[in-house]
Design a protein around this motif. Sequence first.
Motif, mmCIF file in Angstrom:
data_model
loop_
_atom_site.group_PDB
_atom_site.id
_atom_site.type_symbol
_atom_site.label_atom_id
_atom_site.label_comp_id
_atom_site.label_asym_id
_atom_site.label_seq_id
_atom_site.Cartn_x
_atom_site.Cartn_y
_atom_site.Cartn_z
ATOM 1 N N LEU A 1 14.083 48.438 19.892
ATOM 2 C CA LEU A 1 13.680 49.717 19.729
ATOM 3 C C LEU A 1 13.974 49.914 18.070
ATOM 4 O O LEU A 1 13.318 50.608 17.544
ATOM 5 N N ALA A 2 15.148 49.356 17.624
ATOM 6 C CA ALA A 2 15.297 49.442 16.170
ATOM 7 C C ALA A 2 14.134 48.910 15.392
ATOM 8 O O ALA A 2 13.925 49.436 14.406
ATOM 9 N N ALA A 3 13.497 47.861 15.594
ATOM 10 C CA ALA A 3 12.438 47.114 15.087
ATOM 11 C C ALA A 3 11.276 48.204 15.011
ATOM 12 O O ALA A 3 10.634 48.395 14.051
ATOM 13 N N ARG B 1 12.125 51.147 12.674
ATOM 14 C CA ARG B 1 12.063 50.634 11.283
ATOM 15 C C ARG B 1 10.501 50.642 10.978
ATOM 16 O O ARG B 1 10.055 51.185 9.772
ATOM 17 N N ALA B 2 9.766 50.044 11.681
ATOM 18 C CA ALA B 2 8.263 49.953 11.363
ATOM 19 C C ALA B 2 7.746 51.340 11.325
ATOM 20 O O ALA B 2 6.879 51.590 10.475
ATOM 21 N N ALA B 3 7.910 52.178 12.236
ATOM 22 C CA ALA B 3 7.485 53.527 12.207
ATOM 23 C C ALA B 3 7.927 54.214 10.879
ATOM 24 O O ALA B 3 6.998 55.050 10.262
ATOM 25 N N ALA C 1 8.362 52.810 8.185
ATOM 26 C CA ALA C 1 7.891 52.141 6.988
ATOM 27 C C ALA C 1 6.445 52.681 6.998
ATOM 28 O O ALA C 1 5.843 52.840 5.842
ATOM 29 N N ALA C 2 5.970 52.968 8.147
ATOM 30 C CA ALA C 2 4.381 53.323 8.278
ATOM 31 C C ALA C 2 4.157 54.897 7.751
ATOM 32 O O ALA C 2 3.429 55.120 7.227
ATOM 33 N N GLY C 3 5.432 55.558 7.945
ATOM 34 C CA GLY C 3 5.537 56.882 7.486
ATOM 35 C C GLY C 3 5.762 56.878 5.957
ATOM 36 O O GLY C 3 5.704 58.029 5.315
ATOM 37 N N SER C 4 6.074 55.792 5.199
ATOM 38 C CA SER C 4 6.263 56.014 3.687
ATOM 39 C C SER C 4 5.330 56.298 2.823
ATOM 40 O O SER C 4 4.348 55.747 3.037
#
Length: 123
Positions: free
Chosen positions: A111-113, A116-118, A120-123
């Motif tokens: 879940l943490a990964a 983190r990916a979500a 990074a995608a929203g940055s």
Amino acid sequence: MTAYALGSFRDIVPAAAGAGPHPDIIAYVERIQATLDPFGGRFLVHGAEVEVVEGTWPGNLVLIGFPGPAEARAWYASPAYQAIVPLRTDHVEGVILLVDGVAPGYDPAELAAKMRAAGAAGS
């Protein structure tokens, strides 16, 4: 996947000063197990003293386990349970939550990964 009914109860209205719980509350407690049995429900926490180690907790906690979410929802909606609900709600303030448990092998790192990916995608 296991599911749970969690109850948080506060402001229990006594029968009279110093007289203990209202008779309706006693009747509710006497009758609730019969409403759980057809759905495989069982008490996991009921009447235990809560030790607050962080924050505040305003009341009592009840935790009931069910084989799955369908059984938890069917129990709460059942005519047998709905028939006794007023015995509690007329004398106790609180909330009841139905919540799905996690699947066997659940790993919070996965879940943490995803979080983190979500991010990074929203940055």
